[in-house]
Every structure is written in structure tokens, then in C-alpha cells.
Scaffold this active site. Structure first.
Site, short mmCIF file in Angstrom:
data_model
loop_
_atom_site.label_atom_id
_atom_site.label_comp_id
_atom_site.label_asym_id
_atom_site.label_seq_id
_atom_site.Cartn_x
_atom_site.Cartn_y
_atom_site.Cartn_z
N ARG A 131 0.83 -1.21 0.00
CA ARG A 131 0.00 0.00 0.00
C ARG A 131 0.86 1.27 0.00
O ARG A 131 0.47 2.29 -0.57
CB ARG A 131 -0.93 -0.02 1.22
CG ARG A 131 -1.98 1.04 1.13
CD ARG A 131 -3.19 0.75 2.00
NE ARG A 131 -4.11 1.87 1.92
CZ ARG A 131 -4.04 2.93 2.71
NH1 ARG A 131 -3.13 2.97 3.66
NH2 ARG A 131 -4.87 3.94 2.56
N LYS A 217 11.54 6.49 14.16
CA LYS A 217 11.67 5.48 13.10
C LYS A 217 11.74 6.11 11.71
O LYS A 217 12.60 5.77 10.90
CB LYS A 217 10.51 4.48 13.22
CG LYS A 217 10.15 3.72 11.97
CD LYS A 217 11.27 2.81 11.47
CE LYS A 217 10.78 1.91 10.35
NZ LYS A 217 10.37 2.60 9.13
N ASP A 236 11.61 -0.83 13.45
CA ASP A 236 10.18 -1.04 13.19
C ASP A 236 9.76 -2.32 13.91
O ASP A 236 10.55 -2.93 14.63
CB ASP A 236 9.91 -1.14 11.69
CG ASP A 236 10.41 -2.46 11.14
OD1 ASP A 236 11.54 -2.83 11.47
OD2 ASP A 236 9.68 -3.14 10.41
#
Length: 276
Positions: A131, A217, A236
Site C-alpha cells: 500500500r 523510526k 520497526d
DNA sequence: TCCCAGGCTCTCT
DNA sequence: AGAGAGCATGGG
């Protein structure tokens, strides 16, 4: 650096420690697509088709004349100017690192465009890789520059008039306000690539975190992938899982200074070998 | 249907 | 400082 310009392509001979699939599909870059026997994407505005032919890396460029300067730019983008053989040998003195590297030993951490990494990794938060790619492509098709049937990733200037509502309409969700803030800060000079590159890692990280929607991050990803700060170590969910099971004592000393590159081997290994 | 994704912000302790 | 809810959307 060894290369020859041969008609419509640049040929780099004797390329080691580099695999196109592993490098472009390991989650560091979102705008390279499989094409014929290789991958197609932009390197500094040049639309490139990269493939291997009997051990030589070949690069066709569609919209720029083939010059030594362009050949050098591509070489640097692909991180072929770094000695991965020596670096991996150092990493592999640790057995766990050896296992992670063995899983995809042809990964190289690309030297990508700063603004593109800033935007794509803001998009990446709480999102999945397919995505992220889809949204990055949407943005390019709408605001980038057309080259053949491809589109460049938009510049800050090309996004300067895009509103939060426009981003929302493109299904960016809660990231709409973050993208708007990031673009405006780049446009008004509050965030500058040249300033970041002069900063040390810690200072650069604080500098980027000023941007809304940029936390530790995302800042680390931008510094690693878009600012050549190879000591940056993005954490992550996958890396956290991998660290817990593979490196409970922390990253080995052998990775010092290049933690981010080690991270990319570990990230890729974790995605395919560690249960959620 | 449900869980989750290359997380961050905001709020409450 | 640290924990936890909420967030837009859609892939699997």
C-alpha cells in the site's frame, strides 16, 4: 569504477555483492518496478532500466544522454562505490549476522533522494509495503513529471500547492496533515537537505523530528536511505522482533558505523523467517 | 470478518 | 518518563 558507454546503455563490469531483486524488493525503495529482465525506475530524474547480462550490470536510460557524469551518479545511487565485500566479511564474524546476510547477500542500501525518502517514509507509518508503493505511485502520477509512460516522484515544488484535503482525497488518511507539514517546511527552507548532511547523526535526527508525523523510526529511515547516515538504525516492528530473538544482547560490535546496513539484512531476514 | 501494517500524537499517570 | 488509546485505509 569500471564502466563503458556502449550505444544505448551503460555497462558496469565485474559487479559483485549486488542483486536487483533483493535490493529493490527489500522494502527500502517503493518506486522501482519489475521490467523485462530487471527493474525500471528513476535515478536523479533519469528513467533507468537496470538488468544483468552475463554478469555485467547494464543500464538503459530513456530521457538523458549517456555521459560519464550520469554513469557515476547511477553507480553511487546503487552504492556500488562502497566495498560491500569487506563490510560483509566484518559483519559475518558474528554468526547470527552471517545467517541474516546469507539469506539475501545481494542487498545494497541505496542512496536515494532525500525528499522522496522523507515523503515515502511518512507514508510508511502504520502501513504495509504494497500500500505504501500504491500511494507513492498515486502521488507521482498526479504531481510528478511524465517520462514516457512513467512518472517521476514529485519534487517539493510540485507538491507545494497540494492541500490536506487533496491528500485525504487520495486516501492518505491521517497522514494527510503530516505530508502537508513536511512539504511546507521544505518549501519555506525550514528543512534543508544540505543542512542535514552537515549535521552529525543525533542532531540531524532531532532536526527531522520537528516535522509533524516524523518520529524516531521515520527520521532514521530518512537519514539512512536519503542522507547517507549509515549508522542510523531504524527500529520497526520487524526489527524489534528480530532483535528480541536474534540479538538479545544488542547488535554486534562488528556492525559499528554501519548499523543501518546491517539492519537491512536483518529486516529482510526477519520478514521472511520470524513469526509474528 | 478480523488482524495488522517499515509509527506517531496526544493524554493520562 | 512511560504506558496506552486512537488513528484512515485496505492488504491478506
Amino acid at each position: 569504477m569500471q564502466f563503458t558507454i556502449d550505444g544505448d546503455k551503460i555497462i558496469y563490469e565485474n559487479i559483485q555483492d549486488f542483486d536487483l531483486n533483493e535490493t529493490f524488493l527489500c522494502g527500502q525503495a517503493f518506486r522501482f518496478d519489475r521490467y523485462e529482465n530487471g527493474f525500471k525506475g528513476f535515478i536523479g530524474g533519469a528513467l533507468c532500466y537496470l538488468y544483468f547480462d552475463v554478469g555485467n550490470l547494464c543500464v538503459r536510460v530513456y530521457n538523458f544522454p549517456l555521459t560519464d557524469e550520469l554513469a557515476k551518479k547511477v553507480y553511487h545511487f546503487l552504492a556500488l562505490d562502497m566495498d560491500y565485500s569487506a563490510m560483509k566479511k566484518r559483519f559475518e564474524t558474528d554468526e547470527t549476522m552471517k545467517k541474516a546476510i546469507g539469506y539475501a547477500s545481494g542487498i545494497r542500501v541505496l542512496n536515494q533522494d532525500f525528499f522522496e525518502t522523507l515523503i515515502t517514509f511518512i507514508i510508511s507509518q502504520n502501513n504495509n509495503i504494497p500500500r505504501i508503493k500504491k500511494l507513492a505511485d498515486t502521488l507521482s502520477q498526479k504531481y510528478g513529471t511524465r517520462v514516457g509512460d512513467s512518472f517521476t516522484f514529485p519534487t517539493a515544488q510540485q507538491l507545494s500547492q497540494v492541500t490536506q484535503q487533496d491528500y485525504a482525497d487520495m486516501k492518505f488518511g491521517f497522514r494527510a496533515k503530516y505530508l502537508y507539514d513536511a512539504v511546507q517546511r521544505v518549501i519555506n527552507g525550514e528543512v534543508q537537505e544540505s543542512v542535514i548532511k552537515q549535521m552529525q547523526y543525533d542532531e540531524a535526527r532531532q532536526y527531522l523530528i520537528k516535522i509533524k508525523g516524523v518520529g524516531p523510526k521515520v527520521a532514521d529511515c530518512v537519514l539512512l536511505f536519503g542522507c547517507e547516515k549509515y549508522e542510523s538504525f531504524p527500529r520497526d516492528v520487524w526489527i524489534n522482533r528480530a532483535m528480541a530473538t536474534m540479538f538479545p544482547e544488542g547488535l554486534p560490535k562488528a556492525c559499528q558505523g554501519y548499523e543501518g546496513i546491517a539492519q537491512q539484512y536483518i529486516f529482510h531476514y526477519a520478514r521472511f523467517n520470524i513469526d509474528k
